[in-house]
Design an enzyme around this catalytic site. Structure first.
Site, PDB file in Angstrom:
ATOM      1  N   LEU A  64      91.988 -36.245  66.176  1.00  0.00           N
ATOM      2  CA  LEU A  64      90.995 -35.747  67.127  1.00  0.00           C
ATOM      3  C   LEU A  64      91.703 -34.772  68.070  1.00  0.00           C
ATOM      4  CD1 LEU A  64      88.067 -36.105  68.283  1.00  0.00           C
ATOM      5  CD2 LEU A  64      89.222 -37.339  70.116  1.00  0.00           C
ATOM      6  N   ARG A  72      83.355 -29.567  73.055  1.00  0.00           N
ATOM      7  CA  ARG A  72      83.642 -30.550  71.994  1.00  0.00           C
ATOM      8  C   ARG A  72      82.395 -31.341  71.635  1.00  0.00           C
ATOM      9  NH1 ARG A  72      88.474 -34.834  72.715  1.00  0.00           N
ATOM     10  NH2 ARG A  72      86.985 -35.704  74.210  1.00  0.00           N
ATOM     11  N   ARG A 130      65.890 -48.155  57.758  1.00  0.00           N
ATOM     12  CA  ARG A 130      67.236 -48.013  57.213  1.00  0.00           C
ATOM     13  C   ARG A 130      67.250 -47.276  55.866  1.00  0.00           C
ATOM     14  NH1 ARG A 130      70.936 -50.333  53.852  1.00  0.00           N
ATOM     15  NH2 ARG A 130      73.103 -50.194  54.567  1.00  0.00           N
ATOM     16  N   TYR A 132      80.462 -39.258  70.463  1.00  0.00           N
ATOM     17  CA  TYR A 132      80.579 -39.616  71.872  1.00  0.00           C
ATOM     18  C   TYR A 132      81.575 -38.704  72.590  1.00  0.00           C
ATOM     19  CZ  TYR A 132      85.092 -42.021  71.174  1.00  0.00           C
ATOM     20  OH  TYR A 132      86.414 -42.302  70.915  1.00  0.00           O
TER      21      TYR A 132
HETATM   22  N1  PDD Z   1      89.950 -41.504  73.342  1.00  0.00           N
HETATM   23  N2  PDD Z   1      92.671 -39.282  69.684  1.00  0.00           N
HETATM   24  C1  PDD Z   1      91.823 -40.322  69.641  1.00  0.00           C
HETATM   25  C2  PDD Z   1      91.672 -41.080  68.372  1.00  0.00           C
HETATM   26  C3  PDD Z   1      91.092 -40.671  70.798  1.00  0.00           C
HETATM   27  O1  PDD Z   1      90.236 -41.702  70.760  1.00  0.00           O
HETATM   28  C4  PDD Z   1      91.294 -39.942  72.008  1.00  0.00           C
HETATM   29  C5  PDD Z   1      90.546 -40.263  73.270  1.00  0.00           C
HETATM   30  C6  PDD Z   1      92.207 -38.867  71.989  1.00  0.00           C
HETATM   31  C7  PDD Z   1      92.481 -38.020  73.217  1.00  0.00           C
HETATM   32  O2  PDD Z   1      91.360 -37.222  73.566  1.00  0.00           O
HETATM   33  P1  PDD Z   1      91.099 -36.772  75.083  1.00  0.00           P
HETATM   34  O3  PDD Z   1      92.311 -36.078  75.547  1.00  0.00           O
HETATM   35  O4  PDD Z   1      89.930 -35.881  74.956  1.00  0.00           O
HETATM   36  O5  PDD Z   1      90.813 -38.030  75.872  1.00  0.00           O
HETATM   37  C8  PDD Z   1      92.872 -38.560  70.807  1.00  0.00           C
HETATM   38  C9  PDD Z   1      89.005 -41.801  74.406  1.00  0.00           C
HETATM   39  C10 PDD Z   1      89.624 -41.761  75.759  1.00  0.00           C
HETATM   40  C11 PDD Z   1      88.294 -43.092  74.091  1.00  0.00           C
HETATM   41  O6  PDD Z   1      87.917 -43.256  72.933  1.00  0.00           O
HETATM   42  O7  PDD Z   1      88.073 -43.905  74.995  1.00  0.00           O
END
Ligand code: PDD
Length: 282
Positions: free
Chosen positions: A204, A53, A101, A34
């Protein structure tokens, strides 16, 4: 303006009419990826980086990319245009698709593509001014945290741990070193130097991670990317979170212990200002 619409597999529909099969591998296995993309003033922020990404995520789990970048951007624009809010948060999900499945990849499967949008909810100014409380916990997730996977059980449990402790996020440590929070990246400041954990398989790589690197370079803030020990986090002058929905947010307490002087610090203030300037210039 008429009712906001979502995109599902080629059709624009009201969300109540968007249905997927119970055999979708997203539902059965969490087999998908996602993106969360902010829109400010009806323009996607850091669209190119989010697309890059998305493409990396699809490749990393061997889902054939069903669209070109231009097609993806046009689909997102269609969904966003149907929503009355000028500032939005787009959620885009691709699963491997629908099949009988069985764990391994089925042959000849068509990915499920879903895009929705909502008004973006940012931390209110009072929360920003005071800073937020977090809790710490051991990182018990899998070892492919670099993939923006919809298999988020570890993150869900970490987020719930935060809620149950009146905290906004759980800050996670693996083998004594900082990884990231339940849904945001984590930064520390010591003696004017901003530090973030390495961009490896344990976190991430947020789109804000790259933006903060750029803002530091442009603003003359020293930045180090290295492993950060547990005690360095608790002994930091400042701790920050970054994500699409938090932008940059100051942490002033972890496990009830004050960080620095217990108030948002100067590096946070500079980065937040630079972040707002980057939004305005985008
Ligand atoms: N989450 N690390 C994790 C585990 C995350 O879920 C997110 C973002 C980030 C920061 O990534 P970015 O700067 O691209 O938003 C780091 C999103 C916002 C979510 O799951 O809703």
């Amino acid at each position: 303006m008429s009712e906001p619409l979502v995109y599902l597999n080629g059709a624009m529909t009201p969300i109540a009419d968007a249905k997927v099969s119970v055999l979708d591998r997203g539902f059965i296995f969490g087999d998908g990826i996602y993106e969360v993309i902010p829109i400010y003033g009806r323009r996607m922020f850091r669209a190119g980086q989010h697309m890059a990404r998305l493409f990396r995520s699809l490749a990393s789990i061997a889902i054939a990319n069903p669209h070109t970048e231009a097609e993806w951007l046009a689909l997102i624009d269609r969904v966003a245009a149907s929503h009355p809010a000028d500032d939005q948060m787009v959620y885009l999900q691709v699963t491997r698709g629908v099949a009988k499945r069985g764990h391994a990849f089925p042959a000849d499967i068509t990915p499920t593509v879903f895009i929705m949008t909502n008004p973006i909810v940012l931390p209110p100014p009072a929360v920003r001014a005071a800073g937020v409380a977090c809790v710490s916990m051991e990182d018990r997730r899998w070892l492919r945290c670099e993939i923006k996977s919809i298999s988020l059980l570890g993150n869900v449990l970490a987020a719930q741990h935060a809620v149950e402790n009146d905290a906004v996020e759980s800050i996670q440590f693996r083998d004594g070193f900082l990884t990231e929070a339940s849904s945001s990246n984590v930064w520390i400041v010591k003696d004017g130097v901003l530090m973030g954990p390495p961009k490896d398989n344990l976190i991430l790589e947020g789109i804000r991670y790259g933006l903060i690197e750029e803002l530091c370079a442009a603003g003359g803030i020293s930045l180090q990317t290295r492993r950060i020990a547990h005690d360095e986090v608790f002994g930091a002058d400042e701790v920050l979170l970054s994500s699409a929905t938090k932008e940059v947010l100051p942490v002033v307490q972890i496990d009830g212990q004050a960080i620095g002087n217990g108030r948002p610090g100067p590096i946070y203030a500079r980065l937040y200002e630079a972040y707002q300037a980057a939004k305005a210039a985008a």
